[in-house]
Design a protein around this motif. Sequence first.
Motif, short mmCIF file in Angstrom:
data_model
loop_
_atom_site.label_atom_id
_atom_site.label_comp_id
_atom_site.label_asym_id
_atom_site.label_seq_id
_atom_site.Cartn_x
_atom_site.Cartn_y
_atom_site.Cartn_z
N SER A 8 2.95 69.55 65.41
CA SER A 8 3.53 68.29 64.95
C SER A 8 2.39 67.35 64.56
N SER A 9 2.43 66.87 63.33
CA SER A 9 1.37 65.99 62.79
C SER A 9 -0.02 66.57 63.08
N ASP B 240 10.66 68.37 60.41
CA ASP B 240 10.63 66.95 60.09
C ASP B 240 9.84 66.76 58.80
N ALA B 241 10.41 65.95 57.87
CA ALA B 241 9.82 65.81 56.54
C ALA B 241 8.39 65.26 56.61
N ILE B 242 8.14 64.35 57.50
CA ILE B 242 6.82 63.71 57.52
C ILE B 242 5.84 64.45 58.43
#
Length: 529
Positions: free
Chosen positions: A423-424, A453-455
Motif C-alpha cells: 500500500s503506497s 485502491d485507485a490512489i
Amino acid sequence: MELMDLVAPQKYNLTSEIDRFDSDRIALLWESEDGEKKTVTYHELIQKGKRFANVLNKLGIKKGDKIMTIVPRIIDAYVIYMGALRAGVAVIPGSEMLRSGDISFRINQGEAKAIITFKDYTEQVDAIQEDMPSLQYKISVAGETNGWMSMDQLMSESSDSFTTVDTNKDDMAFLTYTSGTSGTPKGVVHTHAWAYAHLRIAPKRWLNIKEGDTVWATAGPGWQKWIWSPFLSVLGKGVTGLVYCGRFHPEKQLQLLQDYKVNVLCCTPTEYRLMSKVDHLGKYDLSHLHTACSAGEALNRGVIDIFKDTFDIQLKDGYGQTESTLLIGTLVGRDIRIGSMGQPILDEFITIIDEDGHPVPEGVVGNIAVRRDFPALFKTYYQQPDRYKEVVIGDYFLTGDRASRDKDNYFWFQGRRDDVIISSGYTIGPTEVEDALLKHESVKDCAVVASPDAIRGNIVKAFVVLKEGYAPDASRVPELQKFVKKQTAPYKYPRAIEFVSELPKTVSGKIMRSTLRDLEIRRASEKKN
Ligand code: ATP
Ligand code: MG
C-alpha cells in the motif's frame, strides 16, 4: 545437530522406531466426549498393527500401494497407520471434514486402492463410488455397514505375527494433501526417510519431550500435523499420548490438561486464543505442563502474554508446512523473542532469499526457502510436476511465506507471499495488524487483506467479527482504527473495516485471506464498470 544425523539408513521402515518400545508401557490414554476411557500399551498397539498389516496383505494390498483413511481420533487410527506402514503401504490421510468431492479428488489423484473409514462416513463414499475407478476395497471401522468389509471382523480373522516389509528409505510412506488455503490442495509425497529426519528434529528440539511425559498434541488424524506430533513424536519417543475424541471446547481442554497432568501440549493458535479468553483462567492447575507449543498459523502476542501471566508458561511458536517438518521454532534451550517464530532447525538449510533466489541480508523481508537436500523435505507434489516446478528456484524450495531475520537468526514472519499487502509502496504483513485488532475488547476474530485502491494501489482492509454484546455501529470503525494506530506504525492501520458474522476458513480452521482478497478485487472491478 549435523546433517548426517538426519539421514536414514538405506533400508529403513519407520515402524522400527516404535518397535523399540514393545512392552507394557502405556502408549495412549484415550477419552471420548461422553467420558468413556481406554488405555493401550505399546505391545497391544504393535500387535494390532501387525494384525492390520496381515489384513492388507490378505486383500492383496502390498508394498507400493496406497490406502486412504478418514477416521476420528480413535485408537484404530494408530493401528491403521502402523499396519499399513509396516506392510510397505503408503497412507493418504483424510480429514473428517472432507466432503464427497474432496474424497474422490484425493482417491483418484492418489490412486488409492482402499478406503478405511468410520461408520458415519461411509455414505459419503458410497455416493461417489462410480467416480473412483482405482478403489477396490472399502473397510468400515466400528460396526457393520452394508457393502463394506468390517475392520473388526477382518482383524479377528488375521494373525498378529508379521515380519515388517523391507522398505527402502526412499519408499513413499505418506501422501498428504495440503490445507488448500491458497488453491486446490497439493499431494505431498513423504518417504520413510522423511520420518527418520522428523523424529530427530521436532520431539527433542521443539516439543521438548522427555522420558515418562504425557503428551497431548491435539491435531486430528487427517493432517500431516497428526503424523508429526500425536503419531510419530509420541510413539517414536516411547512416551504416553493423550487422545481426546471430542469437539473442541476451551474449558474442556483446560480441564483435561489439569486432570491428565499433561506435560507437553501442542495445539493451534486458535485453540490457545480461545483458551486465553476463558473466564477465571487461573482456576485451572497446569503445573505439570513444562512445554506448550503452537503451530499452523501465526501466534498472537496477546495470547502469549496471557499464558505467561496466568500460568507462567511461555508459549513456543513453531513454523512448518505439510511439505516439511518443523523448520523454524523456539528451540529448546534458546531464549524466546516474542513475536518471532524462533530460529531455524539447521541454519545452513533454511534461509531467506529474494525473487532471484539470492540470500537477503539481515533485516530484509524475503521468501523463506529450504535447501532441497534438507532430509525432512518432501519429494514432490504427486502427479503435479508443474506445481512442483513453481515452488523451486535453484537449490531451494520456496515455502510461499515471507519473513525477515535478525542478527541472531531469529525469523520474523510477515505472512504468506500472497497475503502481503503493498500500500503506497509500504509492505505490510497482515498478522501484525490482526494482532493489534485482536487486543481490542470487542474483537472476537479478524482477517486483514489488501483491497484495491485507485490512489494507493491497495489499502489495508480488516474484516472483523465482533464479540457477542458488541453492535457493529459506525462509531466502532474510528475507535478500532485509533486503537491500531496506537500499537503499530500508523501507516498500517486499516483504512477500511467491515463487520462480518464469520470469516471464511479452511476445513482445518485456517483463515482463507485469499477468499476475502478476491472478494475485494471483484467489488473494485464492479465499482469501476
Ligand atoms: P496450501 O498449501 O494448500 O495453500 P497451507 O499452506 O495452509 O495450504 P499447510 O501445509 O497445512 O497448508 O500449512 C503451512 C502454512 O501454514 C505455512 O506455509 C504458513 O503459511 C502457515 N504456518 C504454519 N506455521 C506457522 C507459524 N508458526 N506462523 C505463521 N504461519 C504458519
Ligand atoms: Mg502451503
